[in-house]
Motif scaffolding. Structure first.
Motif, PDB file in Angstrom:
ATOM      1  N   GLU A 198      28.632  72.646  67.764  1.00 11.64           N
ATOM      2  CA  GLU A 198      27.541  72.351  68.690  1.00 11.64           C
ATOM      3  C   GLU A 198      26.641  73.552  68.908  1.00 11.64           C
ATOM      4  O   GLU A 198      25.487  73.411  69.303  1.00 11.64           O
ATOM      5  CB  GLU A 198      28.106  71.870  70.025  1.00 11.64           C
ATOM      6  CG  GLU A 198      28.749  70.491  69.954  1.00 11.64           C
ATOM      7  CD  GLU A 198      29.204  70.009  71.319  1.00 11.64           C
ATOM      8  OE1 GLU A 198      29.052  70.790  72.286  1.00 11.64           O
ATOM      9  OE2 GLU A 198      29.687  68.875  71.409  1.00 11.64           O
ATOM     10  N   THR A 199      27.159  74.756  68.646  1.00 11.76           N
ATOM     11  CA  THR A 199      26.370  75.973  68.859  1.00 11.76           C
ATOM     12  C   THR A 199      25.806  76.544  67.567  1.00 11.76           C
ATOM     13  O   THR A 199      25.237  77.634  67.564  1.00 11.76           O
ATOM     14  CB  THR A 199      27.231  77.039  69.554  1.00 11.76           C
ATOM     15  OG1 THR A 199      28.386  77.319  68.737  1.00 11.76           O
ATOM     16  CG2 THR A 199      27.692  76.545  70.914  1.00 11.76           C
ATOM     17  N   GLY A 200      25.953  75.831  66.448  1.00 12.18           N
ATOM     18  CA  GLY A 200      25.434  76.313  65.183  1.00 12.18           C
ATOM     19  C   GLY A 200      26.543  76.662  64.211  1.00 12.18           C
ATOM     20  O   GLY A 200      27.707  76.300  64.401  1.00 12.18           O
ATOM     21  N   PHE A 201      26.174  77.376  63.145  1.00 12.84           N
ATOM     22  CA  PHE A 201      27.153  77.734  62.114  1.00 12.84           C
ATOM     23  C   PHE A 201      28.172  78.716  62.674  1.00 12.84           C
ATOM     24  O   PHE A 201      27.826  79.675  63.361  1.00 12.84           O
ATOM     25  CB  PHE A 201      26.449  78.348  60.907  1.00 12.84           C
ATOM     26  CG  PHE A 201      27.404  78.806  59.834  1.00 12.84           C
ATOM     27  CD1 PHE A 201      27.914  77.910  58.918  1.00 12.84           C
ATOM     28  CD2 PHE A 201      27.809  80.135  59.763  1.00 12.84           C
ATOM     29  CE1 PHE A 201      28.808  78.321  57.930  1.00 12.84           C
ATOM     30  CE2 PHE A 201      28.694  80.561  58.790  1.00 12.84           C
ATOM     31  CZ  PHE A 201      29.195  79.645  57.868  1.00 12.84           C
ATOM     32  N   ASP A 202      29.442  78.491  62.322  1.00 10.62           N
ATOM     33  CA  ASP A 202      30.524  79.358  62.777  1.00 10.62           C
ATOM     34  C   ASP A 202      31.485  79.583  61.618  1.00 10.62           C
ATOM     35  O   ASP A 202      32.104  78.635  61.138  1.00 10.62           O
ATOM     36  CB  ASP A 202      31.258  78.710  63.951  1.00 10.62           C
ATOM     37  CG  ASP A 202      32.357  79.607  64.528  1.00 10.62           C
ATOM     38  OD1 ASP A 202      32.597  80.696  63.970  1.00 10.62           O
ATOM     39  OD2 ASP A 202      32.976  79.194  65.527  1.00 10.62           O
ATOM     40  N   PRO A 203      31.629  80.833  61.120  1.00 11.36           N
ATOM     41  CA  PRO A 203      32.563  81.089  60.022  1.00 11.36           C
ATOM     42  C   PRO A 203      34.006  80.824  60.394  1.00 11.36           C
ATOM     43  O   PRO A 203      34.882  80.781  59.513  1.00 11.36           O
ATOM     44  CB  PRO A 203      32.336  82.570  59.695  1.00 11.36           C
ATOM     45  CG  PRO A 203      31.724  83.146  60.928  1.00 11.36           C
ATOM     46  CD  PRO A 203      30.924  82.051  61.552  1.00 11.36           C
ATOM     47  N   HIS A 204      34.266  80.637  61.686  1.00 13.36           N
ATOM     48  CA  HIS A 204      35.618  80.309  62.151  1.00 13.36           C
ATOM     49  C   HIS A 204      35.718  78.843  62.565  1.00 13.36           C
ATOM     50  O   HIS A 204      36.625  78.470  63.316  1.00 13.36           O
ATOM     51  CB  HIS A 204      36.002  81.218  63.320  1.00 13.36           C
ATOM     52  CG  HIS A 204      35.904  82.674  63.007  1.00 13.36           C
ATOM     53  ND1 HIS A 204      36.749  83.312  62.122  1.00 13.36           N
ATOM     54  CD2 HIS A 204      35.025  83.623  63.439  1.00 13.36           C
ATOM     55  CE1 HIS A 204      36.414  84.584  62.037  1.00 13.36           C
ATOM     56  NE2 HIS A 204      35.371  84.802  62.807  1.00 13.36           N
ATOM     57  N   ALA A 205      34.819  78.028  62.059  1.00 16.14           N
ATOM     58  CA  ALA A 205      34.834  76.604  62.373  1.00 16.14           C
ATOM     59  C   ALA A 205      36.136  75.972  61.892  1.00 16.14           C
ATOM     60  O   ALA A 205      36.828  76.486  60.997  1.00 16.14           O
ATOM     61  CB  ALA A 205      33.636  75.906  61.743  1.00 16.14           C
ATOM     62  N   ALA A 206      36.454  74.833  62.472  1.00 18.17           N
ATOM     63  CA  ALA A 206      37.740  74.187  62.214  1.00 18.17           C
ATOM     64  C   ALA A 206      37.947  73.874  60.735  1.00 18.17           C
ATOM     65  O   ALA A 206      39.069  73.981  60.222  1.00 18.17           O
ATOM     66  CB  ALA A 206      37.844  72.910  63.045  1.00 18.17           C
ATOM     67  N   PHE A 207      36.887  73.495  60.040  1.00 15.03           N
ATOM     68  CA  PHE A 207      37.049  73.155  58.626  1.00 15.03           C
ATOM     69  C   PHE A 207      37.553  74.344  57.830  1.00 15.03           C
ATOM     70  O   PHE A 207      38.483  74.217  57.013  1.00 15.03           O
ATOM     71  CB  PHE A 207      35.721  72.663  58.048  1.00 15.03           C
ATOM     72  CG  PHE A 207      35.747  72.527  56.548  1.00 15.03           C
ATOM     73  CD1 PHE A 207      36.430  71.492  55.944  1.00 15.03           C
ATOM     74  CD2 PHE A 207      35.114  73.464  55.734  1.00 15.03           C
ATOM     75  CE1 PHE A 207      36.483  71.371  54.560  1.00 15.03           C
ATOM     76  CE2 PHE A 207      35.155  73.353  54.354  1.00 15.03           C
ATOM     77  CZ  PHE A 207      35.841  72.304  53.760  1.00 15.03           C
ATOM     78  N   PHE A 208      36.963  75.509  58.026  1.00 17.07           N
ATOM     79  CA  PHE A 208      37.390  76.688  57.269  1.00 17.07           C
ATOM     80  C   PHE A 208      38.829  77.057  57.607  1.00 17.07           C
ATOM     81  O   PHE A 208      39.617  77.407  56.725  1.00 17.07           O
ATOM     82  CB  PHE A 208      36.456  77.857  57.555  1.00 17.07           C
ATOM     83  CG  PHE A 208      35.025  77.595  57.183  1.00 17.07           C
ATOM     84  CD1 PHE A 208      34.690  77.049  55.953  1.00 17.07           C
ATOM     85  CD2 PHE A 208      34.005  77.867  58.078  1.00 17.07           C
ATOM     86  CE1 PHE A 208      33.372  76.795  55.609  1.00 17.07           C
ATOM     87  CE2 PHE A 208      32.677  77.621  57.741  1.00 17.07           C
ATOM     88  CZ  PHE A 208      32.371  77.084  56.508  1.00 17.07           C
ATOM     89  N   ASP A 209      39.189  76.972  58.887  1.00 21.12           N
ATOM     90  CA  ASP A 209      40.560  77.284  59.277  1.00 21.12           C
ATOM     91  C   ASP A 209      41.534  76.277  58.673  1.00 21.12           C
ATOM     92  O   ASP A 209      42.622  76.647  58.210  1.00 21.12           O
ATOM     93  CB  ASP A 209      40.690  77.279  60.802  1.00 21.12           C
ATOM     94  CG  ASP A 209      39.988  78.466  61.449  1.00 21.12           C
ATOM     95  OD1 ASP A 209      39.652  79.419  60.717  1.00 21.12           O
ATOM     96  OD2 ASP A 209      39.762  78.420  62.670  1.00 21.12           O
ATOM     97  N   ALA A 210      41.148  75.008  58.661  1.00 17.72           N
ATOM     98  CA  ALA A 210      42.031  73.975  58.123  1.00 17.72           C
ATOM     99  C   ALA A 210      42.281  74.185  56.638  1.00 17.72           C
ATOM    100  O   ALA A 210      43.420  74.076  56.162  1.00 17.72           O
ATOM    101  CB  ALA A 210      41.423  72.593  58.373  1.00 17.72           C
TER     102      ALA A 210
END
Length: 694
Positions: free
Chosen positions: A354-366
Motif C-alpha cells: 500500500e505504501t509502494g515498492f518494498d524489497p522486503h515485501a511478502a512475495f520476496f520473503d516467501a
C-alpha cells in the motif's frame, strides 16, 4: 445436463483438480462467492453434462470429490454471488470460468459478447448484467495426471557465474529451423536440430518467453493478428495449448529432460503481475468471475482497477490466497516440469504494498524462504509503469535483474555518443553502482544488448526509426528511443562499406557483452544477424517478422559469437562474483584492476571527464579477496575503441610473461598471436590480450 450429481466431501487441499487413481478432488478458492459449481463436459466440449455444487467449504476453499472422474475429463467452474461492480464484485453464474489451477486447457476463448459479464454496448457498460451462457465460447479445463517417467533427470545446476542465457520464443526459435519437428512447440525445442545449435553455440540456459496459457486479445484478433509473445496469462499451471501436441504436457516435460541431458538449464518468463482479463470492460474468463475483489487490486472506487502494469489490471499479490496461487504455480513448474529458474515480468509489481515498492515485501520473503524455490535461479524485470516503478538494483538477493542501463550504455558508447567512457566502464564491471550492496554478487546484473522487447542486434545497427506498421497502431507503439544507428541508410543496404561497418558494430557489441562482468543474456538470433525488419515491438507478429530466419543466418557472425562464448568460459577473470574496485590483492600486492590510457599511462580524473574519449583499456585480475586456490590465471587486457585510427601501448609484461592477442573484432576468426610493441587500430574494435608465460 444434470445438477443432481452429489460429490463426496473431498479435501480443501491441494487446490485445483487432483486425480488420485480412483477419482478427482476439486478445490476452489473464493472468499465472496455464495455458491461454486464444477461443470463437466462431453469429450468434444460441446455439451455440459453435469453441474455439481461444491457444498463443502473450509474457510474460503470450496471442495468436493467425484469418484470415477479420470484424466481427460473436461470441466469448468461457475461461481454465484453478488454482481455489484461498485463494490468490487462481478459474479455471474452464466459465465463458465477457467480453474486457476487447471493443469491443461483445450484451447483459447472465442471472442463472443457472451464471454463478458455485462451486456457489451449497453448504456450502463459494465454495470449491466449479461445472462448468456459463455460455455460454447470458452476453452475447457482438462483433468490431468502430471506424472512423468523422468528417469535419472537432474538439473545441470550451472553456477550463476557460469551462466549464459539464451532468451527465446518457443515458436519463433523453432518455426523455420530445419529438422525441428513438429514446428513451433515443445517437441521442436527438444529436437536434435535445436539442441545441437544451443550446445554448439555454448549457451548454458534457455529462457523461454511465457508458456503459461494465455489469451489472444480481442483487439488483436479483430485486426487479424494474435498475441505472439504471450504476456496475457490466464492459467498459471497449464502450458499454452498452442505449444502442445497429442501427448499433452508430457511434451513440455520431455523437452526439459532433453535439454538437461545436454547440460542446458530451462528458465521460464512468468507473468504474475496481471492477468489477461483486462480492465473493467474486459471479459469474465477466470479470476474476475471467481472473486474479483480478492484476485485484483482495486481502486478506491472499487469498480475500477489499479493499473501498475499497463494491461488494465494488477493481481492482488498481498492477498494470502493469491500469493498462495503464485507460490503453488512456481513450485509446480519446478517439481512437475523440473524447470531451473524464472524471469519475473514487471517484478516491481510483485513487491508493491500500500505504501509502494518494498524489497522486503511478502512475495520476496516467501520465495526466498521456500525450500523448493530458493534452490532455483530468480531474475527480476526491475520495473513497472506505476508510481516509483523503476527499481533497478533494489531487489533482494538472490534475485538477479535485467540491466537496461547496461543495454543503453553499450549502445550509446558504440554509437559514438560523447561522454560515455565512465558509464561504459561501470557497466562492463558489473554495474557496481547499482548492485554492489547487501552482499549481492556481480552476477546480479543480467547484461543484455537486446531482448524480445525492442530491436534485434541486426536492427540496432540498421534502423534509427521504428517500423511497426504491421502492428496496426499507426507506428505509435514500441520504444521511441533505441540508441540505434543505421550508418546513413535506413534498413537493408547494398553498400559494401555500410554492411561491413554494421557487421563490425555487431561484433563489437557482442564482444562487449561476453567480456563484461555479470550474467550475459543473448537474444535468440542475434548470434547470426536475425532481423525483424525494424519492428521493435513484434508482440503481435506470429509470422516471418517474429520468427527467426535461419535461412539467412550469417555464418561468420555465428562463428564469432561461438568463439566469444568459448573464450568467456575459458577465462574465470571474466565471470567473477566479486566486484573489481582496484583493490590490492593479498596474494601479490597488485590491484585487481588498472585503467590505462592509449599511451600506456594510467587514467587520470581528467581523462575520465573528457567527453571526446572513445577508448577504454582495462587490465583485469581475479578480484581482491578471491582465495588463492581460485586464482587460476594471471591477467587480461581489454580494449574497447569506438573512435578513428589510434595506437594502443600495453603495459610491460612481467619478466617471463608476454601479452597474447586472442580477440580482435577486426580479425574475428584469427588465431591467437603474441603482441610485439604497440598495437594499431585502424578504426573501431575490441581487443583482448591474455598474459601468458613464455
Amino acid at each position: 445436463m444434470t445438477d443432481t450429481f452429489p460429490p463426496a466431501p473431498g479435501r480443501a487441499a491441494p487446490l485445483g483438480a487432483t486425480f488420485d487413481g480412483d477419482g478427482t478432488n476439486f478445490a476452489v478458492f473464493s472468499q465472496n462467492a455464495t455458491a461454486l459449481y464444477v461443470c463437466l463436459f462431453s469429450e468434444d466440449g460441446s455439451t455440459e453434462t453435469a453441474r455439481i455444487r461444491l457444498a463443502e467449504r473450509d474457510g474460503d476453499v470450496w471442495h468436493g470429490y467425484l469418484p470415477g472422474i479420470r484424466p481427460g475429463q473436461l470441466y469448468g467452474l461457475r461461481a454465484d454471488g453478488s454482481y455489484a461492480p461498485e463494490e468490487g464484485h462481478r459474479f455471474n453464474v452464466h459465465k463458465l470460468l477457467i480453474d486457476p489451477y487447471a493443469k491443461r486447457l483445450t484451447g483459447h476463448p472465442e471472442w463472443d459478447d457472451a464471454v463478458y459479464g455485462f451486456e457489451v454496448g449497453h448504456a450502463d457498460e459494465d454495470l449491466s448484467f449479461d445472462t448468456r451462457d459463455s460455455a460454447p465460447f470458452m476453452p475447457k479445463c482438462v483433468v490431468t495426471d502430471p506424472s512423468f517417467a523422468w528417469g535419472e533427470d537432474v538439473s545441470p545446476e550451472i553456477p550463476f557465474e557460469e551462466t549464459i542465457i539464451y532468451e527465446a520464443h518457443l515458436k519463433g526459435v523453432t518455426q523455420t529451423l530445419e529438422g525441428a519437428e513438429p514446428k513451433g512447440g515443445f517437441l521442436a525445442l527438444a529436437s536434435d536440430a535445436m539442441i545441437g545449435h544451443l550446445t554448439d553455440l555454448g549457451v548454458t540456459a534457455v529462457e523461454l518467453l511465457p508458456v503459461h496459457a494465455f489469451i489472444n486479445d480481442r483487439f488483436l484478433v479483430d485486426k487479424g493478428l494474435t498475441n505472439y509473445w504471450g504476456y496475457q496469462s490466464i492459467g498459471f499451471f497449464a502450458p499454452d495449448p498452442r505449444y502442445l501436441g497429442e501427448t499433452g504436457i508430457a511434451e513440455a516435460q520431455h523437452a526439459v529432460a532433453r535439454l538437461h541431458a545436454a547440460g542446458i538449464e530451462v528458465f521460464l518468463d512468468v507473468v504474475y503481475n496481471h492477468s489477461g482479463e483486462g480492465d473493467h470492460t474486459g471479459p469474465t474468463l477466470a479470476f474476475r468471475g471467481l472473486d474479483n475483489a480478492a484476485y485484483y487490486r482495486l481502486a478506491e472506487d472499487r469498480r475500477y482497477y489499479i493499473n501498475d502494469t499497463g494491461t488494465g489490471n494488477t493481481l492482488n499479490i498481498e492477498h494470502p490466497m493469491v500469493m498462495r496461487m503464485v507460490m503453488d504455480s512456481l513450485r509446480y513448474w519446478v517439481e512437475t516440469f523440473h524447470v531451473d529458474g524464472f524471469r519475473f515480468d514487471l517484478c516491481a509489481t510483485l513487491g508493491r504494498t500500500e505504501t509502494g515498492f518494498d524489497p522486503h515485501a511478502a512475495f520476496f520473503d516467501a520465495v526466498r524462504q521456500d525450500p523448493v524455490l530458493s534452490t532455483v535461479k530468480l531474475i527480476a524485470e526491475p520495473w513497472d509503469i506505476g508510481p516509483g516503478g523503476y527499481q533497478l538494483g533494489a531487489f533482494p538477493p538472490p534475485f538477479a535483474e535485467w540491466n537496461d542501463r547496461y543495454r543503453d550504455g553499450v549502445r550509446r558508447f558504440w554509437r559514438g555518443d560523447a561522454g560515455m567512457a565512465a558509464d561504459i566502464a561501470g557497466r562492463i564491471l558489473g554495474s557496481a553502482d547499482e548492485f554492489d550492496h547487501s552482499g549481492r554478487p556481480a552476477t546480479a546484473s543480467v547484461n543484455l544488448l537486446t531482448a524480445h522487447d525492442g530491436y534485434t542486434l541486426a536492427d540496432v545497427t540498421s534502423y534509427v526509426k521504428r517500423h511497426n506498421h504491421a502492428n496496426g497502431e499507426n507506428n505509435r507503439d514500441g520504444h521511441g528511443e533505441n540508441y540505434s544507428d543505421n550508418f546513413g541508410t535506413e534498413g537493408p543496404s547494398d553498400d559494401l562499406e555500410i554492411n561491413a561497418a554494421r557487421a563490425l558494430r555487431r561484433r563489437n557489441m557482442l564482444a562487449t557483452l561476453f567480456l563484461s562482468q555479470g550474467t550475459p543474456m543473448l537474444l535468440a538470433g542475434d548470434e547470426f544477424g536475425n532481423s525483424q525488419d525494424g519492428n521493435n515491438n513484434a508482440y503481435a507478429q506470429d509470422n516471418e517478422i517474429g520468427w527467426l530466419n535461419w535461412d539467412t543466418a550469417d555464418a561468420d557472425l555465428h562463428a564469432f559469437a561461438k568463439k566469444l562464448i568459448a573464450f568467456r568460459k575459458a577465462h574465470p577473470i571474466l565471470r567473477q562474483k566479486r566486484f573489481l574496485h582496484s583493490r590490492e590483492r593479498l596474494t601479490d600486492g597488485l590491484p585487481d584492476l588498472f585503467w590505462w590510457r592509449e599511451d600506456g599511462e594510467e587514467m587520470s580524473p581528467e581523462d575520465w571527464e573528457a567527453p571526446e574519449r572513445k577508448t577504454l583499456s582495462a587490465e583485469l585480475r581475479m578480484a581482491s579477496g578471491t582465495p588463492p586456490y581460485a586464482q587460476r590465471e594471471e591477467a587480461l587486457y581489454l580494449c574497447l575503441h569506438a573512435g578513428e585510427e589510434t595506437e594502443i601501448t600495453l603495459p610491460g609484461p612481467p619478466e617471463g610473461w608476454r601479452w597474447v592477442r586472442h580477440i580482435d573484432t577486426r580479425a574475428p576468426l584469427a588465431d591467437p598471436a603474441p603482441q610485439e610493441g604497440a598495437c594499431r587500430l585502424s578504426g573501431p574494435g575490441v581487443l583482448v590480450f591474455v598474459l601468458e608465460s613464455l
